[in-house]
Design a protein around this motif. Structure first.
Motif, mmCIF file in Angstrom:
data_model
loop_
_atom_site.group_PDB
_atom_site.id
_atom_site.type_symbol
_atom_site.label_atom_id
_atom_site.label_comp_id
_atom_site.label_asym_id
_atom_site.label_seq_id
_atom_site.Cartn_x
_atom_site.Cartn_y
_atom_site.Cartn_z
ATOM 1 N N UNK A 191 42.452 33.452 51.206
ATOM 2 C CA UNK A 191 41.993 33.187 49.838
ATOM 3 C C UNK A 191 42.882 33.913 48.831
ATOM 4 N N UNK A 192 44.160 33.563 48.800
ATOM 5 C CA UNK A 192 45.095 34.268 47.916
ATOM 6 C C UNK A 192 44.745 34.159 46.431
ATOM 7 N N UNK A 193 44.243 33.003 46.012
ATOM 8 C CA UNK A 193 43.919 32.833 44.593
ATOM 9 C C UNK A 193 42.768 33.745 44.178
ATOM 10 N N UNK A 194 41.753 33.896 45.071
ATOM 11 C CA UNK A 194 40.615 34.761 44.771
ATOM 12 C C UNK A 194 41.053 36.207 44.616
ATOM 13 N N UNK A 195 41.814 36.701 45.563
ATOM 14 C CA UNK A 195 42.209 38.109 45.513
ATOM 15 C C UNK A 195 43.274 38.376 44.457
ATOM 16 N N UNK A 196 44.020 37.361 44.108
ATOM 17 C CA UNK A 196 44.975 37.498 43.005
ATOM 18 C C UNK A 196 44.231 37.652 41.683
ATOM 19 N N UNK A 197 43.155 36.876 41.517
ATOM 20 C CA UNK A 197 42.342 36.971 40.300
ATOM 21 C C UNK A 197 41.619 38.311 40.241
ATOM 22 N N UNK A 198 41.101 38.762 41.384
ATOM 23 C CA UNK A 198 40.378 40.030 41.419
ATOM 24 C C UNK A 198 41.299 41.217 41.155
ATOM 25 N N UNK A 199 42.575 41.056 41.450
ATOM 26 C CA UNK A 199 43.534 42.130 41.190
ATOM 27 C C UNK A 199 43.694 42.379 39.697
ATOM 28 N N UNK A 203 37.456 41.955 37.176
ATOM 29 C CA UNK A 203 36.235 41.555 37.869
ATOM 30 C C UNK A 203 35.213 41.078 36.854
ATOM 31 N N UNK A 204 34.416 40.115 37.256
ATOM 32 C CA UNK A 204 33.408 39.555 36.362
ATOM 33 C C UNK A 204 32.133 39.232 37.139
ATOM 34 N N UNK A 205 31.516 40.250 37.720
ATOM 35 C CA UNK A 205 30.312 40.005 38.532
ATOM 36 C C UNK A 205 29.140 39.549 37.670
ATOM 37 N N UNK A 206 28.314 38.686 38.235
ATOM 38 C CA UNK A 206 27.120 38.201 37.544
ATOM 39 C C UNK A 206 25.888 39.010 37.941
ATOM 40 N N UNK A 207 25.981 39.732 39.048
ATOM 41 C CA UNK A 207 24.843 40.473 39.573
ATOM 42 C C UNK A 207 25.126 41.974 39.655
ATOM 43 N N UNK A 208 24.100 42.745 39.336
ATOM 44 C CA UNK A 208 24.066 44.166 39.666
ATOM 45 C C UNK A 208 22.945 44.302 40.687
ATOM 46 N N UNK A 266 30.860 45.369 32.006
ATOM 47 C CA UNK A 266 31.098 44.113 32.716
ATOM 48 C C UNK A 266 30.111 43.022 32.315
ATOM 49 N N UNK A 267 29.057 43.420 31.607
ATOM 50 C CA UNK A 267 28.062 42.472 31.091
ATOM 51 C C UNK A 267 27.444 41.590 32.178
#
Length: 266
Positions: free
Chosen positions: A75-83, A86-91, A145-146
């Motif tokens: 999943x290169x695109x996912x980990x490239x974006x996370x690098x 981050x934009x988590x929806x859940x805490x 992070x809202x």
């Protein structure tokens, strides 16, 4: 002979060394034999220590290799974006119990949930002078992070809840350094369960308390200004849950459990 062997099996290594010293002082000719045997014992202990250490290191290495091979590189695109961000929806608040991993249970993907784990998934009342670690861990995902959702997950056979339910009101503190003071955050849950379900077994009371302690945490969350403000504006939703790993079920409910029925997944 039997009594002597029993005594030797229960003595400490300091006692054993003392006995060896006494023996060698009486029979100096045994010195070379003792040196040979001690060296052999030392080598065996070193090998045992090395093997245990190697097992742990090997597990860590194989775990990372599996992750990198089957997830990171696929999943290169996912980990490239996370690098980049981050934009988590859940805490998610969950117990530190090794059997209760939110990402595993709910199939959260990397970057999807910000997790805070502690004993019995508790959140103390807002207090700038105490439990600042919990406050800081909450403040960042909420104000920076809202995140839009807070989920508090209790679970079956929780040791922290069992410890809480075992505390007698007039008992002297136990020998734990941190645990008892921490789980007392859920005292109101314990008192409610002891009163409402006093005829049930201790195990059944613990199950009820696992859920009620989640409600206490949901209430405590509202004592944090940055949480209450967002909840009142509709920017943040609070939910409670209970994961039963014995029966493989998951209950989910809203903050106001009196007016909102629980959803059960099995």
């Amino acid at each position: 002979m039997f009594l002597e062997r029993k005594k030797m099996s229960t003595e400490s290594y300091e006692d054993a060394l003392e006995r060896l010293g006494e023996l060698l002082s009486c029979k100096s000719d045994l010195g070379k034999v003792a040196v040979t045997k001690i060296k052999k014992l030392f080598d065996e202990l070193e090998e045992h220590k090395s093997n245990k250490s190697s097992d742990a290191v090997q597990r860590i290495q194989s775990g990372f290799i599996h992750f990198k091979t089957h997830k990171y590189l696929k999943k290169p695109s996912l980990y490239s974006a996370l690098a980049k961000s981050q934009n988590p929806k859940f805490l998610v608040f969950a117990c530190s119990d090794s059997r209760v991993n939110p990402a595993h249970i709910l199939n959260f993907q990397p970057g999807e949930a910000f997790e805070i784990r502690n004993i019995a998934n508790m959140v103390p009342l807002f207090d700038k002078t105490q439990h600042s670690g919990t406050g800081a861990a909450m403040e960042y995902p909420i104000t920076k992070l809202n995140v839009e959702n807070i989920l508090v997950i209790g679970h079956s056979r929780c040791g922290g809840i069992k410890a809480l339910m075992s505390i007698e009101d007039d008992a002297a503190p136990n020998k734990s350094v941190f645990i008892e003071n921490w789980v007392k955050i859920g005292t109101s849950a314990k008192n409610k369960i002891k009163e409402e379900f006093k005829d049930l077994s201790f195990e059944e009371q613990c199950t009820h308390c696992e859920k009620e302690a989640v409600n206490v945490t949901l209430g405590n969350l509202l004592s944090y200004p940055f949480v209450r403000e967002r909840v009142e504006k509709g920017k943040l939703a609070l939910r409670g849950a209970h994961y039963d790993f014995v029966n493989g079920t998951f209950e989910l409910w809203e903050l106001d459990i009196k007016t909102t029925p629980a959803f059960a997944f099995s």
